[in-house]
Write an enzyme that holds these catalytic residues in place. Structure first.
Site, PDB file in Angstrom:
ATOM      1  N   ARG A 103      -6.491  21.539 -17.181  1.00  0.00           N
ATOM      2  CA  ARG A 103      -7.674  22.285 -17.641  1.00  0.00           C
ATOM      3  C   ARG A 103      -7.140  23.512 -18.380  1.00  0.00           C
ATOM      4  O   ARG A 103      -6.458  24.351 -17.805  1.00  0.00           O
ATOM      5  CB  ARG A 103      -8.546  22.711 -16.460  1.00  0.00           C
ATOM      6  N   HIS A 130     -14.830  17.796 -22.509  1.00  0.00           N
ATOM      7  CA  HIS A 130     -14.833  17.647 -21.040  1.00  0.00           C
ATOM      8  C   HIS A 130     -15.110  16.164 -20.732  1.00  0.00           C
ATOM      9  O   HIS A 130     -16.168  15.822 -20.194  1.00  0.00           O
ATOM     10  CB  HIS A 130     -15.904  18.566 -20.441  1.00  0.00           C
ATOM     11  N   GLN A 133     -16.189  14.731 -17.158  1.00  0.00           N
ATOM     12  CA  GLN A 133     -17.556  15.094 -16.788  1.00  0.00           C
ATOM     13  C   GLN A 133     -18.553  14.090 -17.360  1.00  0.00           C
ATOM     14  O   GLN A 133     -19.425  13.577 -16.641  1.00  0.00           O
ATOM     15  CB  GLN A 133     -17.864  16.511 -17.347  1.00  0.00           C
ATOM     16  N   CYS A 262     -23.907  20.029 -15.526  1.00  0.00           N
ATOM     17  CA  CYS A 262     -22.539  19.765 -15.040  1.00  0.00           C
ATOM     18  C   CYS A 262     -22.121  20.739 -13.949  1.00  0.00           C
ATOM     19  O   CYS A 262     -21.202  20.450 -13.197  1.00  0.00           O
ATOM     20  CB  CYS A 262     -21.557  19.800 -16.198  1.00  0.00           C
TER      21      CYS A 262
HETATM   22  N1  NVA Z   1     -19.061  24.547 -20.729  1.00  0.00           N
HETATM   23  C1  NVA Z   1     -18.618  24.995 -19.438  1.00  0.00           C
HETATM   24  C2  NVA Z   1     -18.399  23.830 -18.533  1.00  0.00           C
HETATM   25  C3  NVA Z   1     -17.937  24.166 -17.148  1.00  0.00           C
HETATM   26  C4  NVA Z   1     -17.699  22.961 -16.310  1.00  0.00           C
HETATM   27  C5  NVA Z   1     -17.341  25.796 -19.589  1.00  0.00           C
HETATM   28  O1  NVA Z   1     -16.477  25.398 -20.375  1.00  0.00           O
HETATM   29  O2  NVA Z   1     -17.216  26.846 -18.938  1.00  0.00           O
HETATM   30  N1   CP Z   2     -18.377  20.708 -13.850  1.00  0.00           N
HETATM   31  C1   CP Z   2     -17.155  21.181 -13.631  1.00  0.00           C
HETATM   32  O1   CP Z   2     -16.172  20.790 -14.295  1.00  0.00           O
HETATM   33  O2   CP Z   2     -17.083  22.080 -12.631  1.00  0.00           O
HETATM   34  P1   CP Z   2     -15.853  22.997 -12.216  1.00  0.00           P
HETATM   35  O3   CP Z   2     -15.685  24.029 -13.322  1.00  0.00           O
HETATM   36  O4   CP Z   2     -16.249  23.610 -10.918  1.00  0.00           O
HETATM   37  O5   CP Z   2     -14.624  22.149 -12.115  1.00  0.00           O
END
Ligand code: NVA
Ligand code: CP
Length: 308
Positions: A103, A130, A133, A262
């Site tokens: 990540r 993502h 997800q 999500c």
């Molecule tokens: N769009 C959000 C998704 C988190 C799971 C982010 O990147 O923070």
């Molecule tokens: N939806 C998701 O990826 O959640 P986290 O940021 O908690 O991993």
């Protein structure tokens, strides 16, 4: 040749459907408490440059349930955070691990890493995409409606990593995607234009949330300021206000429509309490399904799951 999971774009429908079927079987085995250790002795490294609750837990618990081991590697604690190169890190940790989940910020980082790693690399979220997800969200939709095929998904809000992965999925799979984003906050232009040409059932970008959700079976939203955009939070909350998923907007959707997010959610911003806690919301089931779908992805990449 090793296979990575960096994007949904390019994934064959037959391979995707195999992940969906296996995730269903793994969910049943998990619920029944039956042994399904198909990755005994396998190890997954998990490099996190951003925070996570669901992604970390679902991969870590998933590897444990499959008989393997997951190792949490915060960039702060490994030499990558002190300037060791991505190439050196990728080559070396491939000698210890069977797969790596990352990540991070730029998609280029994960692509460079995958280019130097000799083991499969999984995208656990970048600024651009993502994919785990949305793979998992399509499983939730399949559970609810029997199939994702022919379903209309309406994505309301920021044209971010989640929106881009929805668009990639619509380019590969037969469901219809409508989006509503404020001007200036569109999804990635290249990804959108490509999908408009390739999607079997269409991808449409609207400015009006009501136009996007009309007749949709899934109303989906995400935060207005993603991780790394914290300093834009205030400015964005004004611009995005008309894009809130609330009771009024839901009235425009199909009578069978479900609500997805999500998570994490900023309640009172992109979604109201009554909608996220309401009877159309599937967000908790949706979060659980990350576990089952990612286990199926791990098996696909690591060659497990033949005997359980
Ligand atoms: N769009 C959000 C998704 C988190 C799971 C982010 O990147 O923070
Ligand atoms: N939806 C998701 O990826 O959640 P986290 O940021 O908690 O991993």
């Amino acid at each position: 040749m090793k296979q990575d999971f960096l994007t949904l774009y390019g994934l064959k429908k037959s391979d995707f459907d195999e992940i969906m079927n296996r995730a269903g079987a793994l969910k049943r085995l998990c619920r029944e408490g039956k042994d399904h250790r198909s990755l005994t002795g396998k190890t997954l490294g998990m490099i996190f440059d951003k925070s996570s609750t669901r992604t970390r837990l679902s991969f870590e618990v998933g590897m444990f349930q499959l008989g393997g081991l997951a190792i949490f590697l915060s960039r702060r604690d490994i030499q990558l955070g002190r300037g060791e190169s991505i190439a050196d890190t990728a080559q070396v940790i491939s000698r210890y691990l069977d797969a790596v989940m990352i990540r991070t910020f730029e998609q280029e980082i994960i692509e460079e890493f995958a280019g130097h790693a000799s083991v499969p690399v999984i995208n656990g979220l970048t600024d651009l995409l993502h994919p785990c997800q949305i793979a998992s969200d399509l499983f939730t939709i399949e559970e609810r409606f029997g199939s994702y095929e022919g379903v209309t998904v309406a994505y309301i809000g920021d044209g971010n990593n989640v929106a881009n992965s929805w668009i990639n999925a619509a380019a590969m799979l037969p469901f219809r995607l409508t989006l509503a984003c404020p001007e200036g906050y569109d999804p990635d232009a290249f990804i959108l234009e490509r999908a408009k040409k390739e999607a079997a059932l269409g991808v449409e970008l609207h400015r009006s949330p009501a136009d996007a959700v009309r007749g949709a079976s899934v109303v989906y939203t995400d935060v207005w300021a993603s991780m790394g955009m914290e300093d834009e939070q205030e400015e964005r909350s004004g611009i995005f206000r008309p894009y809130q998923v609330n009771r009024d907007l839901l009235q425009e959707a199909g009578s069978d429509a479900i609500v997805m997010h999500c998570l994490p959610a900023h309640r009172g911003e992109e979604i109201t309490d009554d909608v996220i806690d309401g009877d159309r919301s599937v967000v908790t089931e949706q979060a659980e399904n990350r576990l089952h779908v990612q286990k199926a992805i791990l098996e696909m990449l690591l060659g497990g799951g033949k005997n359980t």
